[in-house]
Design a protein around this motif. Sequence first.
Motif, PDB file in Angstrom:
ATOM      1  N   GLN B  54       0.670  -1.356   0.236  1.00 28.19           N
ATOM      2  CA  GLN B  54      -0.090  -0.331   0.313  1.00 28.19           C
ATOM      3  C   GLN B  54       1.056   0.909  -0.049  1.00 28.19           C
ATOM      4  N   LEU B  55       1.388   1.778  -1.408  1.00 26.97           N
ATOM      5  CA  LEU B  55       2.440   3.087  -1.589  1.00 26.97           C
ATOM      6  C   LEU B  55       1.982   3.917  -0.878  1.00 26.97           C
ATOM      7  N   ASP B  56       0.123   4.722  -0.671  1.00 28.57           N
ATOM      8  CA  ASP B  56      -0.657   5.287  -0.665  1.00 28.57           C
ATOM      9  C   ASP B  56      -2.017   5.630  -0.316  1.00 28.57           C
ATOM     10  N   LYS B  57      -1.840   5.946   1.347  1.00 28.51           N
ATOM     11  CA  LYS B  57      -3.187   6.117   1.891  1.00 28.51           C
ATOM     12  C   LYS B  57      -3.420   7.818   2.419  1.00 28.51           C
ATOM     13  N   SER B  58      -3.085   8.424   1.636  1.00 32.20           N
ATOM     14  CA  SER B  58      -3.311   9.591   2.309  1.00 32.20           C
ATOM     15  C   SER B  58      -4.776  10.062   1.992  1.00 32.20           C
ATOM     16  N   GLY B  59      -5.645   9.470   1.147  1.00 26.16           N
ATOM     17  CA  GLY B  59      -7.010   9.631   0.887  1.00 26.16           C
ATOM     18  C   GLY B  59      -8.104   9.076   1.696  1.00 26.16           C
ATOM     19  N   LEU B  60      -7.860   8.046   2.468  1.00 20.60           N
ATOM     20  CA  LEU B  60      -8.452   7.896   3.687  1.00 20.60           C
ATOM     21  C   LEU B  60      -9.305   8.451   4.697  1.00 20.60           C
ATOM     22  N   PRO B  61     -10.074   8.569   4.462  1.00 22.14           N
ATOM     23  CA  PRO B  61     -10.859   9.873   5.628  1.00 22.14           C
ATOM     24  C   PRO B  61     -10.635   9.233   7.316  1.00 22.14           C
ATOM     25  N   SER B  62     -10.673   8.565   7.259  1.00 18.89           N
ATOM     26  CA  SER B  62     -10.701   7.993   8.758  1.00 18.89           C
ATOM     27  C   SER B  62      -9.921   7.241   9.050  1.00 18.89           C
ATOM     28  N   ASP B  63      -9.281   7.099  10.119  1.00 14.95           N
ATOM     29  CA  ASP B  63      -9.296   5.530  10.494  1.00 14.95           C
ATOM     30  C   ASP B  63     -10.104   4.406  10.947  1.00 14.95           C
ATOM     31  N   ARG B  64     -11.037   4.429  10.981  1.00 13.91           N
ATOM     32  CA  ARG B  64     -12.223   3.447  10.311  1.00 13.91           C
ATOM     33  C   ARG B  64     -11.866   2.822   9.083  1.00 13.91           C
ATOM     34  N   PHE B  65     -11.650   3.354   8.436  1.00 14.42           N
ATOM     35  CA  PHE B  65     -10.921   3.185   6.907  1.00 14.42           C
ATOM     36  C   PHE B  65     -10.076   2.078   6.736  1.00 14.42           C
ATOM     37  N   PHE B  66      -9.763   0.902   5.856  1.00 18.10           N
ATOM     38  CA  PHE B  66      -8.665   0.585   6.072  1.00 18.10           C
ATOM     39  C   PHE B  66      -8.797  -0.879   4.827  1.00 18.10           C
ATOM     40  N   ALA B  67      -7.689  -0.947   3.986  1.00 11.78           N
ATOM     41  CA  ALA B  67      -7.606  -1.181   2.917  1.00 11.78           C
ATOM     42  C   ALA B  67      -6.666  -2.663   2.691  1.00 11.78           C
ATOM     43  N   GLU B  68      -6.934  -3.967   2.396  1.00 13.99           N
ATOM     44  CA  GLU B  68      -5.529  -4.616   2.329  1.00 13.99           C
ATOM     45  C   GLU B  68      -5.240  -5.270   0.890  1.00 13.99           C
ATOM     46  N   ARG B  69      -4.400  -5.627   0.639  1.00 18.03           N
ATOM     47  CA  ARG B  69      -4.565  -6.720  -0.752  1.00 18.03           C
ATOM     48  C   ARG B  69      -2.807  -7.939  -0.529  1.00 18.03           C
ATOM     49  N   PRO B  70      -3.463  -8.180   0.676  1.00 16.84           N
ATOM     50  CA  PRO B  70      -2.227  -9.380   1.010  1.00 16.84           C
ATOM     51  C   PRO B  70      -1.024 -10.391  -0.120  1.00 16.84           C
ATOM     52  N   GLU B  71      -2.072 -10.492  -1.046  1.00 17.16           N
ATOM     53  CA  GLU B  71      -1.198 -11.392  -1.801  1.00 17.16           C
ATOM     54  C   GLU B  71      -0.828 -10.443  -3.653  1.00 17.16           C
ATOM     55  N   GLY B  72      -1.565  -9.790  -3.218  1.00 17.97           N
ATOM     56  CA  GLY B  72      -1.475  -8.918  -4.857  1.00 17.97           C
ATOM     57  C   GLY B  72      -2.077  -8.899  -5.405  1.00 17.97           C
ATOM     58  N   SER B  73      -3.145  -9.460  -5.568  1.00 23.30           N
ATOM     59  CA  SER B  73      -4.375  -9.716  -6.772  1.00 23.30           C
ATOM     60  C   SER B  73      -5.733  -8.940  -6.113  1.00 23.30           C
ATOM     61  N   VAL B  74      -7.229 -10.022  -5.289  1.00 26.18           N
ATOM     62  CA  VAL B  74      -7.792  -9.659  -5.096  1.00 26.18           C
ATOM     63  C   VAL B  74      -7.503  -8.549  -3.368  1.00 26.18           C
ATOM     64  N   SER B  75      -8.339  -7.070  -3.514  1.00 27.95           N
ATOM     65  CA  SER B  75      -7.839  -6.601  -2.364  1.00 27.95           C
ATOM     66  C   SER B  75      -9.844  -5.677  -1.961  1.00 27.95           C
ATOM     67  N   THR B  76      -9.782  -5.633  -0.370  1.00 28.82           N
ATOM     68  CA  THR B  76      -9.910  -6.016   0.430  1.00 28.82           C
ATOM     69  C   THR B  76     -10.844  -4.339   0.732  1.00 28.82           C
ATOM     70  N   LEU B  77     -11.799  -3.196   0.741  1.00 27.32           N
ATOM     71  CA  LEU B  77     -11.536  -1.942   1.536  1.00 27.32           C
ATOM     72  C   LEU B  77     -12.827  -2.310   2.493  1.00 27.32           C
ATOM     73  N   LYS B  78     -12.291  -2.050   4.212  1.00 24.20           N
ATOM     74  CA  LYS B  78     -13.348  -2.389   5.477  1.00 24.20           C
ATOM     75  C   LYS B  78     -13.211  -1.524   6.261  1.00 24.20           C
ATOM     76  N   ILE B  79     -14.413  -0.724   6.267  1.00 19.90           N
ATOM     77  CA  ILE B  79     -15.540   0.296   6.807  1.00 19.90           C
ATOM     78  C   ILE B  79     -15.735   0.089   8.228  1.00 19.90           C
ATOM     79  N   GLN B  80     -15.334   0.609   8.961  1.00 17.23           N
ATOM     80  CA  GLN B  80     -15.545  -0.091  10.866  1.00 17.23           C
ATOM     81  C   GLN B  80     -16.793   1.324  10.924  1.00 17.23           C
ATOM     82  N   ARG B  81     -17.339   0.957  11.622  1.00 14.56           N
ATOM     83  CA  ARG B  81     -18.385   1.164  12.672  1.00 14.56           C
ATOM     84  C   ARG B  81     -19.345   2.416  12.060  1.00 14.56           C
TER      85      ARG B  81
END
Lengths: 115, 117
Positions: B54-81
């Motif tokens: 993850q080279l740039d996460k500057s646009g994530l609006p808060s720490d409730r937002f989290f993204a991952e791409r563990p194997e370099g293919s599928v990605s998941t964007l998670k929003i908490q609360r």
Amino acid sequence: AQTVTQSQPEMSVQEAETVTLSCTYDTSESDYYLFWYKQPPSRQMILVIRQEAYKQQNATENRFSVNFQKAAKSFSLKISDSQLGDAAMYFCAYRRMEYGNKLVFGAGTILRVKS
Amino acid sequence: GAGVSQSPRYKVAKRGQDVALRCDPISGHVSLFWYQQALGQGPEFLTYFQNEAQLDKSGLPSDRFFAERPEGSVSTLKIQRTQQEDSAVYLCASSARDRASGANVLTFGAGSRLTVL
């Protein structure tokens, strides 16, 4: 920071006529890309046309052409012979030259085509 | 697949729930972007991956937002609360450098529309 401004929230055109959508941008970079994207109600963002800033010649793709004025930081889209299928939201976007850089979008212009 | 696939297409969440949005990019595409598009607005950048990094996460609006791409293919964007202001369409795009032109060709998915009640 780069910004992109689309001053026309909505435009209408008669089928078969020509319409021009406006876009201005602000950047301190000398090399960059500019894009026009089309987003129909299906939400799929579709690339319409791309312009490299270092190229003086205006890009053309069939009925779509741009008027790129680098000094004025203006990048308008002309749609000729408008068709009903052209009706959509159109976004102007800017990207720095380096690979992997993000797109910066304008707020969009809704284009309505009347039959 | 032939294009960028996103799921779910629609998600309704109650305020405070956690949500996960999935993006399946075009096979072999190194770069992956997430954008947030509020109703009637242009997309705004959230985060960027190059392979699994993850080279740039500057646009994530808060720490409730989290993204991952563990194997370099599928990605998941998670929003908490989730909050009502999180209601938007979340667009994923992937890209690879075009060998012929050297240009970075970006392909977008159809997006996931999140509505938080």
